[in-house]
Design a protein around this motif. Structure first.
Motif, PDB file in Angstrom:
ATOM      1  N   TYR A  96       0.834  -1.209   0.000  1.00 39.16           N
ATOM      2  CA  TYR A  96       0.000   0.000   0.000  1.00 39.16           C
ATOM      3  C   TYR A  96       0.863   1.252   0.000  1.00 39.16           C
ATOM      4  CZ  TYR A  96      -3.764   3.212   1.135  1.00 39.16           C
ATOM      5  OH  TYR A  96      -4.662   4.239   1.088  1.00 39.16           O
ATOM      6  N   ALA A  97       1.948   1.215   0.738  1.00 42.57           N
ATOM      7  CA  ALA A  97       2.832   2.383   0.795  1.00 42.57           C
ATOM      8  C   ALA A  97       3.471   2.649  -0.564  1.00 42.57           C
ATOM      9  CB  ALA A  97       3.908   2.171   1.854  1.00 42.57           C
ATOM     10  N   PHE A  98       3.886   1.605  -1.252  1.00 42.42           N
ATOM     11  CA  PHE A  98       4.485   1.787  -2.577  1.00 42.42           C
ATOM     12  C   PHE A  98       3.465   2.306  -3.577  1.00 42.42           C
ATOM     13  CE2 PHE A  98       8.045  -1.576  -2.011  1.00 42.42           C
ATOM     14  CZ  PHE A  98       8.766  -0.669  -1.257  1.00 42.42           C
ATOM     15  N   ALA A  99       2.242   1.792  -3.516  1.00 38.73           N
ATOM     16  CA  ALA A  99       1.236   2.153  -4.506  1.00 38.73           C
ATOM     17  C   ALA A  99       0.554   3.484  -4.210  1.00 38.73           C
ATOM     18  CB  ALA A  99       0.186   1.046  -4.593  1.00 38.73           C
ATOM     19  N   TYR A 100       0.231   3.747  -2.948  1.00 41.05           N
ATOM     20  CA  TYR A 100      -0.584   4.917  -2.611  1.00 41.05           C
ATOM     21  C   TYR A 100       0.030   5.804  -1.546  1.00 41.05           C
ATOM     22  CZ  TYR A 100      -4.050   2.077  -4.970  1.00 41.05           C
ATOM     23  OH  TYR A 100      -4.710   1.313  -5.875  1.00 41.05           O
ATOM     24  N   GLY A 101       1.273   5.584  -1.175  1.00 47.58           N
ATOM     25  CA  GLY A 101       1.877   6.296  -0.063  1.00 47.58           C
ATOM     26  C   GLY A 101       2.142   7.756  -0.297  1.00 47.58           C
ATOM     27  N   GLY A 102       2.101   8.212  -1.509  1.00 48.58           N
ATOM     28  CA  GLY A 102       2.387   9.609  -1.776  1.00 48.58           C
ATOM     29  C   GLY A 102       3.874   9.859  -1.754  1.00 48.58           C
ATOM     30  N   ALA A 103       4.235  11.076  -1.952  1.00 46.86           N
ATOM     31  CA  ALA A 103       5.650  11.420  -2.014  1.00 46.86           C
ATOM     32  C   ALA A 103       6.038  12.253  -0.804  1.00 46.86           C
ATOM     33  CB  ALA A 103       5.942  12.185  -3.288  1.00 46.86           C
ATOM     34  N   ASP A 104       7.154  11.921  -0.237  1.00 44.68           N
ATOM     35  CA  ASP A 104       7.726  12.718   0.842  1.00 44.68           C
ATOM     36  C   ASP A 104       8.500  13.854   0.179  1.00 44.68           C
ATOM     37  OD1 ASP A 104       8.737  13.717   3.129  1.00 44.68           O
ATOM     38  OD2 ASP A 104       9.844  11.922   3.732  1.00 44.68           O
ATOM     39  N   GLY A 105       8.272  15.074   0.611  1.00 48.56           N
ATOM     40  CA  GLY A 105       8.895  16.224  -0.031  1.00 48.56           C
ATOM     41  C   GLY A 105      10.409  16.234   0.044  1.00 48.56           C
ATOM     42  N   SER A 106      10.988  15.574   1.035  1.00 51.42           N
ATOM     43  CA  SER A 106      12.442  15.596   1.180  1.00 51.42           C
ATOM     44  C   SER A 106      13.133  14.524   0.356  1.00 51.42           C
ATOM     45  CB  SER A 106      12.815  15.419   2.659  1.00 51.42           C
ATOM     46  OG  SER A 106      12.373  14.150   3.106  1.00 51.42           O
ATOM     47  N   LYS A 107      12.384  13.595  -0.230  1.00 48.07           N
ATOM     48  CA  LYS A 107      12.972  12.508  -1.008  1.00 48.07           C
ATOM     49  C   LYS A 107      12.393  12.509  -2.406  1.00 48.07           C
ATOM     50  CE  LYS A 107      13.138   9.653   3.126  1.00 48.07           C
ATOM     51  NZ  LYS A 107      12.607   8.464   3.761  1.00 48.07           N
ATOM     52  N   LYS A 108      13.175  11.980  -3.333  1.00 48.93           N
ATOM     53  CA  LYS A 108      12.690  11.836  -4.702  1.00 48.93           C
ATOM     54  C   LYS A 108      12.601  10.355  -5.023  1.00 48.93           C
ATOM     55  CE  LYS A 108      14.228  16.204  -6.467  1.00 48.93           C
ATOM     56  NZ  LYS A 108      14.762  16.930  -7.574  1.00 48.93           N
ATOM     57  N   GLY A 109      11.578   9.970  -5.750  1.00 49.36           N
ATOM     58  CA  GLY A 109      11.413   8.582  -6.115  1.00 49.36           C
ATOM     59  C   GLY A 109      10.215   8.400  -7.014  1.00 49.36           C
ATOM     60  N   PHE A 110      10.082   7.209  -7.546  1.00 49.78           N
ATOM     61  CA  PHE A 110       8.970   6.947  -8.449  1.00 49.78           C
ATOM     62  C   PHE A 110       7.872   6.112  -7.801  1.00 49.78           C
ATOM     63  CE2 PHE A 110      11.698   3.341  -8.908  1.00 49.78           C
ATOM     64  CZ  PHE A 110      10.856   2.274  -9.143  1.00 49.78           C
ATOM     65  N   ILE A 111       8.073   5.703  -6.547  1.00 43.48           N
ATOM     66  CA  ILE A 111       7.047   4.977  -5.814  1.00 43.48           C
ATOM     67  C   ILE A 111       6.771   5.704  -4.505  1.00 43.48           C
ATOM     68  CG2 ILE A 111       7.598   2.736  -6.817  1.00 43.48           C
ATOM     69  CD1 ILE A 111       9.167   2.068  -4.314  1.00 43.48           C
ATOM     70  N   GLY A 112       5.674   5.379  -3.885  1.00 42.73           N
ATOM     71  CA  GLY A 112       5.327   6.005  -2.612  1.00 42.73           C
ATOM     72  C   GLY A 112       6.334   5.659  -1.533  1.00 42.73           C
ATOM     73  N   ASN A 113       6.543   6.581  -0.625  1.00 41.65           N
ATOM     74  CA  ASN A 113       7.510   6.335   0.449  1.00 41.65           C
ATOM     75  C   ASN A 113       6.967   6.747   1.813  1.00 41.65           C
ATOM     76  OD1 ASN A 113       7.653   9.097   0.163  1.00 41.65           O
ATOM     77  ND2 ASN A 113       9.663   9.073  -0.827  1.00 41.65           N
ATOM     78  N   THR A 114       5.680   6.733   1.978  1.00 39.15           N
ATOM     79  CA  THR A 114       5.057   6.981   3.280  1.00 39.15           C
ATOM     80  C   THR A 114       3.982   5.930   3.520  1.00 39.15           C
ATOM     81  OG1 THR A 114       3.428   8.485   2.313  1.00 39.15           O
ATOM     82  CG2 THR A 114       5.440   9.479   3.174  1.00 39.15           C
ATOM     83  N   ASN A 115       3.453   5.849   4.733  1.00 36.23           N
ATOM     84  CA  ASN A 115       2.377   4.935   5.141  1.00 36.23           C
ATOM     85  C   ASN A 115       2.782   3.461   5.157  1.00 36.23           C
ATOM     86  OD1 ASN A 115       0.666   7.106   5.439  1.00 36.23           O
ATOM     87  ND2 ASN A 115      -0.311   6.822   3.463  1.00 36.23           N
ATOM     88  N   PHE A 116       4.053   3.156   5.422  1.00 32.06           N
ATOM     89  CA  PHE A 116       4.441   1.761   5.579  1.00 32.06           C
ATOM     90  C   PHE A 116       3.773   1.195   6.827  1.00 32.06           C
ATOM     91  CE2 PHE A 116       7.823   3.323   2.877  1.00 32.06           C
ATOM     92  CZ  PHE A 116       7.900   2.311   1.933  1.00 32.06           C
ATOM     93  N   PHE A 117       3.288  -0.027   6.770  1.00 27.71           N
ATOM     94  CA  PHE A 117       2.542  -0.673   7.852  1.00 27.71           C
ATOM     95  C   PHE A 117       1.352   0.187   8.284  1.00 27.71           C
ATOM     96  CE2 PHE A 117       6.796  -2.440   8.094  1.00 27.71           C
ATOM     97  CZ  PHE A 117       6.531  -3.791   8.139  1.00 27.71           C
ATOM     98  N   LEU A 118       0.801   0.943   7.349  1.00 23.71           N
ATOM     99  CA  LEU A 118      -0.364   1.822   7.557  1.00 23.71           C
ATOM    100  C   LEU A 118      -0.128   2.868   8.644  1.00 23.71           C
ATOM    101  CD1 LEU A 118      -3.345  -0.674   7.267  1.00 23.71           C
ATOM    102  CD2 LEU A 118      -2.248   0.646   5.486  1.00 23.71           C
TER     103      LEU A 118
END
Length: 133
Positions: A96-118
């Motif tokens: 879920y974090a990869f698919a819908y986690g959104g982007a953290d402003g301090s990091k760059k990436g092509f997958i979501g990097n927030t909301n791990f383990f909800l």
């Protein structure tokens, strides 16, 4: 079907607020009740639809069980149960974090990097959205 907007006199702080017990006040209370009910119905519908999709897993298990010899039915059922459980745990932890986690402003990436383990998801709407996905 189009949504019906509440009349202007129902707005909070309106100058022409209806008198208590008047027809206009009843109309305003009906609109407020409808807004609360719609949120609950949305959550119920998503939960019901997600449960129906999850029960499809039992249908796939029956299909697999019917296509193997009788001595292998237990094995294929266990495989289907583990498939569902493993997929659910994987999606809960990182999917879920990869698919819908959104982007953290301090990091760059092509997958979501927030909301791990909800983490950070506390509202019912967020959690039902996770379950439906």
């Amino acid at each position: 079907m189009t949504a019906v907007e509440a009349p202007s006199f129902c707005a909070e702080g309106a100058e022409d607020a209806p008198a208590e017990g008047s027809t206009e006040a009843l109309i305003c209370s009906a609109f407020a009740y409808t807004d609360q009910t719609n949120g609950g119905l949305d959550v119920f519908y998503l939960l019901f639809a997600a449960a129906m999709v999850f029960f499809m897993q039992a249908g796939f298990a029956m299909l697999c069980a019917g296509s193997v010899r009788q001595k292998n039915v237990k094995n294929i059922m266990l495989k289907n149960i583990l498939d569902a459980c493993g997929g659910a745990l994987g999606f809960w932890s990182v999917g879920y974090a990869f698919a819908y986690g959104g982007a953290d402003g301090s990091k760059k990436g092509f997958i979501g990097n927030t909301n791990f383990f909800l983490s950070g998801m506390t509202s019912g709407g967020d959690l039902i959205g996770f379950f439906f996905q």
